[in-house]
Design an enzyme around this catalytic site. Structure first.
Site, PDB file in Angstrom:
ATOM      1  N   ALA A 259       0.823  -1.044   0.100  1.00  0.00           N
ATOM      2  CA  ALA A 259      -0.079  -0.079  -0.094  1.00  0.00           C
ATOM      3  C   ALA A 259       1.057   1.145  -0.054  1.00  0.00           C
ATOM      4  O   ALA A 259       1.420   1.901  -1.003  1.00  0.00           O
ATOM      5  CB  ALA A 259      -0.827   0.017   1.211  1.00  0.00           C
ATOM      6  N   ARG A 260       1.137   1.789   1.186  1.00  0.00           N
ATOM      7  CA  ARG A 260       1.835   2.834   1.289  1.00  0.00           C
ATOM      8  C   ARG A 260       2.706   2.920   2.748  1.00  0.00           C
ATOM      9  O   ARG A 260       2.388   2.285   3.328  1.00  0.00           O
ATOM     10  CB  ARG A 260       1.150   4.323   1.471  1.00  0.00           C
ATOM     11  N   ASP A 284       6.902  -3.256  -0.203  1.00  0.00           N
ATOM     12  CA  ASP A 284       7.298  -2.578  -1.499  1.00  0.00           C
ATOM     13  C   ASP A 284       7.308  -1.208  -1.296  1.00  0.00           C
ATOM     14  O   ASP A 284       7.764  -0.447  -2.045  1.00  0.00           O
ATOM     15  CB  ASP A 284       6.226  -2.966  -2.657  1.00  0.00           C
ATOM     16  N   GLU A 289      11.170   7.507   1.116  1.00  0.00           N
ATOM     17  CA  GLU A 289      11.614   6.904  -0.332  1.00  0.00           C
ATOM     18  C   GLU A 289      12.234   7.943  -1.027  1.00  0.00           C
ATOM     19  O   GLU A 289      12.108   9.193  -1.054  1.00  0.00           O
ATOM     20  CB  GLU A 289      10.584   6.118  -1.080  1.00  0.00           C
ATOM     21  N   HIS A 317       9.279  -0.131  -4.428  1.00  0.00           N
ATOM     22  CA  HIS A 317       7.993   0.436  -4.817  1.00  0.00           C
ATOM     23  C   HIS A 317       7.767   0.139  -6.498  1.00  0.00           C
ATOM     24  O   HIS A 317       7.737   1.303  -7.492  1.00  0.00           O
ATOM     25  CB  HIS A 317       8.145   2.052  -4.718  1.00  0.00           C
ATOM     26  N   ALA A 319       5.799  -2.460  -7.333  1.00  0.00           N
ATOM     27  CA  ALA A 319       4.689  -3.525  -7.536  1.00  0.00           C
ATOM     28  C   ALA A 319       3.795  -2.990  -8.515  1.00  0.00           C
ATOM     29  O   ALA A 319       3.057  -3.864  -9.459  1.00  0.00           O
ATOM     30  CB  ALA A 319       3.988  -3.490  -6.335  1.00  0.00           C
TER      31      ALA A 319
END
Length: 365
Positions: A259-260, A284, A289, A317, A319
């Site tokens: 998700a986040r 992910d 980031e 990140h 996905a």
């Protein structure tokens, strides 16, 4: 003329096409993060400034003359938009837009659109890839055979890799899904087809009533052997999975966040893995980031004697990343921007992209 929203909503979704600012004869677009992929061909007149990457302290200067700003994951803050007096449209070239200050945009009269559901298949597939990698401890086995002769010496790595016994199989898994939008529903469908023993859909934390087909979050945490986090990041989901939640879980549980960052507390997760509260985890996304050794408790700097986090997989990140997703993102972004420029945001094919318009917040996520 002004068009009524097609679902009968009493609000007005779009008035006539927006007027260009004085001295502008066409829209000026600023594309802040072209590193990910190019835009689709746009069918309306425009000029454009394209930047491969943009640092936070570069945003305000770069967007100062824009009528349309396109961002992916970089946070375009109100202080940046204050420097862009002609800004009319903020186009998010992604599904997630939790960082957008929608109240500010509504007050400024800035329209916000995103690209919902463009990456559902890719992220669902990535969840499954992470699930198998963590449950089967594929990264650990791969590292052993690449860096030692243990397999040759022992003839089997099972006791070393799984000291507490063999891993669960799919037909033994109870999957808990936290977040039941299009992504959560797609993952549910895939896992049913794979043969997961049971699937639980978590109710919102602290909800007074449990909706039909949902399970209290506390019970999901207690019962699940695999937990899939796919809810939006919002004020009520930051640190949704923290030490108290991790302590509730079974020792065979794995936690997967696609998700986040920030929904799963990174320090708490690292602690849970180091102390053996749960079997493993994958993410992910990170709270900050991009990341690397020493930037998060999940990525310790082992060369400087920080303790390794066992059975933790971190992907960058990615996905969402697939050919189909990129095509979807490009097309949805093109269609939403074009509809705004032409005054067609009321179109039923476009309306789901509209987060803020005409001084009103139409959707939160």
């Amino acid at each position: 003329m002004t068009a009524l929203a097609p679902n009968g909503d009493s609000g007005w979704l779009q008035q006539e096409p927006p007027a260009l600012p004085p001295s502008y004869d066409k829209h000026h677009i600023v594309f802040l993060e072209a590193v990910h992929f190019p835009l689709a061909k746009l069918p309306f007149p425009y000029t454009i400034d394209t930047y491969s990457k943009t640092k936070p302290d570069e945003i305000a200067e770069r967007i100062k003359n824009a009528t349309i700003v396109i961002a992916n994951v970089i946070d375009v803050k109100p202080s940046d938009m204050d420097n862009a007096p002609h800004l009319q449209l903020l186009a998010i070239l992604a599904t997630g837009m939790g960082w957008v200050d929608k109240e500010y945009c509504a007050k400024r009269g800035i329209t916000v659109v995103n690209t919902p559901a463009a990456n559902i298949d890719a992220v669902s597939e990535h969840f499954l890839a992470l699930y198998f990698a963590v449950r089967k401890r594929i990264g650990i086995v791969d590292e052993i055979v690449h860096t030692s002769d243990d397999w040759i010496q022992t003839n089997s790595l099972t006791k070393r890799v799984w000291p507490l016994g063999p891993p669960l199989g799919i037909k033994q898994e109870i999957l808990g899904i936290i977040g039941y939008g299009a992504l959560g529903k797609n993952i549910e469908c895939l896992c049913k087809m794979l043969g997961f023993k049971e699937i639980l859909i978590a109710e919102r934390k602290g909800a007074k009533e449990v909706r039909e087909g949902r399970t209290r979050l506390e019970d999901v945490l207690l019962r699940s052997t695999t937990i899939c986090v796919v809810c939006p990041r919002a004020l009520d989901t930051i640190n949704l999975i923290d030490e108290a939640e991790l302590e509730r879980m079974k020792p065979e549980t794995i936690v997967i966040n696609v998700a986040r960052g920030g929904i799963v507390n990174e320090a708490a997760l690292a602690k849970a893995l180091k102390e053996g509260w749960i079997f493993g985890a994958a993410t992910d996304v990170l709270d900050n980031e991009p990341g690397g050794p020493g930037t998060t408790p999940l990525l310790p700097d082992v060369e400087n004697d920080e303790e390794e986090v066992p059975n933790m997989i971190v992907t960058t990140h990615v996905a969402w990343f697939s050919g189909a997703t990129i095509e979807n993102l490009q097309n949805i972004n093109r269609d939403a921007m074009t509809a705004y420029v032409e005054g067609r945001l009321y179109d039923s094919k476009i309306k789901h992209c509209v987060a803020v318009h005409d001084g009103r917040i139409w959707k939160e996520s």
